[in-house]
Structure formats: C-alpha cells, structure tokens
Design an enzyme around this catalytic site. Sequence first.
Site, PDB file in Angstrom:
ATOM      1  CG  ASP A   1     -29.048 -31.997 -43.737  1.00  0.00           C
ATOM      2  OD1 ASP A   1     -30.119 -32.602 -43.591  1.00  0.00           O
ATOM      3  OD2 ASP A   1     -28.043 -32.512 -44.262  1.00  0.00           O
TER       4      ASP A   1
ATOM      5  CD  GLU B   1     -26.248 -33.593 -52.861  1.00  0.00           C
ATOM      6  OE1 GLU B   1     -25.120 -33.378 -53.351  1.00  0.00           O
ATOM      7  OE2 GLU B   1     -26.437 -33.672 -51.640  1.00  0.00           O
TER       8      GLU B   1
HETATM    9  C1  9WN Z   1     -26.705 -35.864 -43.424  1.00  0.00           C
HETATM   10  C2  9WN Z   1     -28.079 -38.388 -48.248  1.00  0.00           C
HETATM   11  C3  9WN Z   1     -28.458 -37.254 -47.300  1.00  0.00           C
HETATM   12  C4  9WN Z   1     -29.923 -36.830 -47.477  1.00  0.00           C
HETATM   13  C5  9WN Z   1     -30.239 -35.530 -46.745  1.00  0.00           C
HETATM   14  C6  9WN Z   1     -29.217 -34.484 -47.171  1.00  0.00           C
HETATM   15  C7  9WN Z   1     -27.794 -34.963 -46.882  1.00  0.00           C
HETATM   16  C8  9WN Z   1     -26.448 -35.694 -44.928  1.00  0.00           C
HETATM   17  C9  9WN Z   1     -25.208 -34.830 -45.149  1.00  0.00           C
HETATM   18  O1  9WN Z   1     -27.552 -36.170 -47.582  1.00  0.00           O
HETATM   19  O2  9WN Z   1     -27.646 -35.107 -45.489  1.00  0.00           O
HETATM   20  O3  9WN Z   1     -27.760 -36.782 -43.243  1.00  0.00           O
HETATM   21  O4  9WN Z   1     -24.104 -35.351 -44.920  1.00  0.00           O
HETATM   22  O5  9WN Z   1     -25.325 -33.663 -45.538  1.00  0.00           O
HETATM   23  O6  9WN Z   1     -29.463 -33.268 -46.550  1.00  0.00           O
HETATM   24  O7  9WN Z   1     -31.548 -35.110 -47.038  1.00  0.00           O
HETATM   25  O8  9WN Z   1     -30.762 -37.841 -47.010  1.00  0.00           O
HETATM   26  O9  9WN Z   1     -28.413 -38.062 -49.551  1.00  0.00           O
END
Ligand code: 9WN
Length: 445
Positions: A181, A415
């Site tokens: 992100d 994570e």
């Molecule tokens: C937005 C779920 C997801 C991952 C992504 C990570 C994070 C979300 C957030 O979490 O993104 O999609 O709320 O930050 O960057 O890679 O799929 O684990």
Amino acid sequence: MTAAPTRTGGPTDLGALRQLAVTTLDANWEHDHTVPSRTLYPHQWSWDSAFIAIGLAHVRPERAWRELASLFRAQWADGRVPHIVFNPALRVGAYFPGPELWRSTDAQGAPAGHTSGLVQPPVHALAALLAYRRAPEPVGLAALHELYPALVAQQRYLADRRDVAGDGLVCIVHPWESGLDNSPAWDDPMAAVPAEAAVMRAYRRHDTAHADAAHRPTDLDYARYLAIVAAYRDHGYADRALADHPFLVECPLFNAAFGAAEHALAEIAALIGADPGPHRVRATRITEALVRRLYDPATGTFQPRDVRAGRLLGARTVLGLTPLILPDLPTAQADALVVEARSARFGVAARMDRPLPSHDRTAPDFEPLRYWRGPSWLNIGWLVRRGLLAHGHPELAAGLRRSMIGLVAGAGCHEYFHPDSGAGLGSAAFGWTAALVLDLLADEV
Ligand code: 9WN
C-alpha cells in the site's frame, strides 16, 4: 536446518514453530475463510487467501479449497475478484473503510454480498496449483475443475479491462491493488492525487486503534486512498473511463503475478483435460511486455510505470525483484535481478545477516518500522525465494528460506518484521505468515 536465535515471543524449536503456525491458522479460521488478522483485518482479503491456501494445503487441505472457493463466490460478473469480501456478521466499523464507503452493491455486476471494488495481485492460480500438488486427493482435482473457469475469468478481466496503456500489461488503479500500500514506489503518483490530511477528521481509522500509528500509512496517505476509491466508485467501478483516473500504474509484482498465473493455468489446464496452449501463448506475451515496458537497463531492475505521467518510477523497492517468479524471464534480466537482490540494498545471501527488506535499505526514505517502506514481509520473501529457485540459485534461495524461518522462530507469526532486528511488528497472529512458514518448513532446502 537451524533456526536463528530465539527473540522475544518466538517458539523454541521447529516442531513448536509448526504448531504455532497451525494454531494461528485455526484461530483465524472463520466459517469458510481465514481472516488475515482477527483485530486489524477481520474480513476476507484476496491475495491473503491465496497465500493462506498454500499453507492450509499442508495441514487442512479441505479448508484450502474452501478458502479459494469462498473468495471466488464473490467474483463480479466482469471477472474481477474483489480485494476484500466483507463478513456481514461483523459490526459496522469492524474495519475502515467498510461496506458503507465501497457501496459495491450499487455497482453493475457486483455480487449480492458486500465487497470492495478493487483487486489484488492474481496469485490465486499459482496457489491452486501448489495446493493441488500438496494435496491432490480426494478433492484436489475436482476443486481444480471448479476453479479453472473462475481463474480464467479473473485473467480475462485484467487483460480486457485493465490494459489501459494498450501495451499488454495490467494497470492498477489504487495503491491497495499492489498489496504494498504505502510503498515508496507510489510516492510520486500519490503526490499528484489532490487530498488533504484534514479530511480524515471526518472518519475513524480502525488500523491505528490496533497498531502503532508510526508503523502505518499516514493520514495524508489515507486521505488520498479515499479520494482514489471515491473516483473509481463514483464511476460505478467501470473501467471504460480510466483515462482520467487519478492513479494509473503498471506494477512489476502485479504483472509478474499476472504472467505466473498463465503459467499455472497452463499446468492446471493439462491436469483437467483443457488446452494449455493459449495460456502458454499469453504467458510468453506477458513476460515480453514486462521486459519491454518495465525493465530499466540503467538500474538493472524492474520499475513501475506511471501511465499518467508516461514514465518509469524511480524508487528501487523490492517490487522490482519479483519478476524472478516468471520461469521464462530471459537470462539477462534474471541475472541482473540476482545482482540487485545480492546488493547492499536487499542483502540476499546464502547466509543472510538481516532479513529481506521491502525497500532499498540504503535509500534516504527507508523507514524500518513503517509497513511497506522498509519492514520485512514473508509473502514477498516467499515469492523471491521461488524466483531464485526457478533461475538456478539454490544457495541464495536456501539463505532466504533460513532467514524467513528464523524470523518467525524468533518473533512468532507477525504481520511484518523489523528489517534489522527481526522484531515482530503489526498483527501478532497473521494468516499468511503462518501459512507460508508451513510451506517453507515442508521443503528440504
Ligand atoms: C488494505 C490484509 C491486507 C493485505 C495488504 C496489506 C493490508 C489493507 C490495509 O492488509 O492492506 O487492503 O488495511 O492496510 O497492505 O497487502 O492484503 O492483510
């Protein structure tokens, strides 16, 4: 095989590590899918489910197939696989931005349940193939038969609707689509998105209630994320008018996954009696387009392309290494990526002294604690390790594998991890970390 010395919070031996991973996956299982994290991400996420299915295939094969099946039940009529599938049983505010912001059910061709309107890297065909190889029977082949048309439709959506530049590559329309992100890769195109951090006063961020705000994207990032979602949503998530969209980027990881999916689909097609030929042709074309459009001979790595600005983006992030997963990447580019991986920027070695970072650790904007701007993530290391194996570097792959196992042995199924100390960061019970460490442990080297 030896694990790195135990750091705070990690299990003491490899048996205990395996057990911790299984317990984490079991605890995150939610009726037909696995949540990435009970606290931070309590719904179903697209590429998380793919990585998780790879790990589940080792220990709960029936769940691996249910994981993929539940995700694809939320596929839109146009073939897009949404990046979030919302669990209707959860309270409003369990995640931000929730269904009330996405309003997917107003869009044409969306499923009855609430989803986002974005996609994530298409690693699902690869996941289905690997799950099948680990657990072919009794349900594996039947599951491949069921999934195949949906996986083909997922690729067709990307090829037909998202090739905005008409160059054979997929364009992402939001940084969330990359899965990385707030990577420095997106800083330039994000800076061009008009938004003010102050708009976030009108919302309640869920992430910063569960994780340290200093480790997360900033309020200005979030203001821009919301502005880009609003632009896409207000056009009904239609991909026809994308020329004016505020964020249009060709990402090396997304497109490498897109190509790897065609390679995997060729193998799946052969297993179920379909024709692998068209998948092979498409795979070759994607690799050619990736090399032609995103490889930068000046840096010897792959760089994202900003389609609006018509140029390659300069940040050297770990995204650039991921085309190694393509088995048909030409030797010149594969060799250059190995040089890049071994450089002081990323430090991949047969004996790694520090984990693989998500960003060039020599760059001035490297941030060891902030999410995708420095910390080490298991899914990316897992992809790069596959690439190193595919291109004949078993010692480097083994070094990366030991480093990743050492991280989880030292800190638990976090994570992400501090790229110097290996300390665990973000959610402490994260789905794909648990799943992928199981996959790494199952391999000999
Ligand atoms: C937005 C779920 C997801 C991952 C992504 C990570 C994070 C979300 C957030 O979490 O993104 O999609 O709320 O930050 O960057 O890679 O799929 O684990």
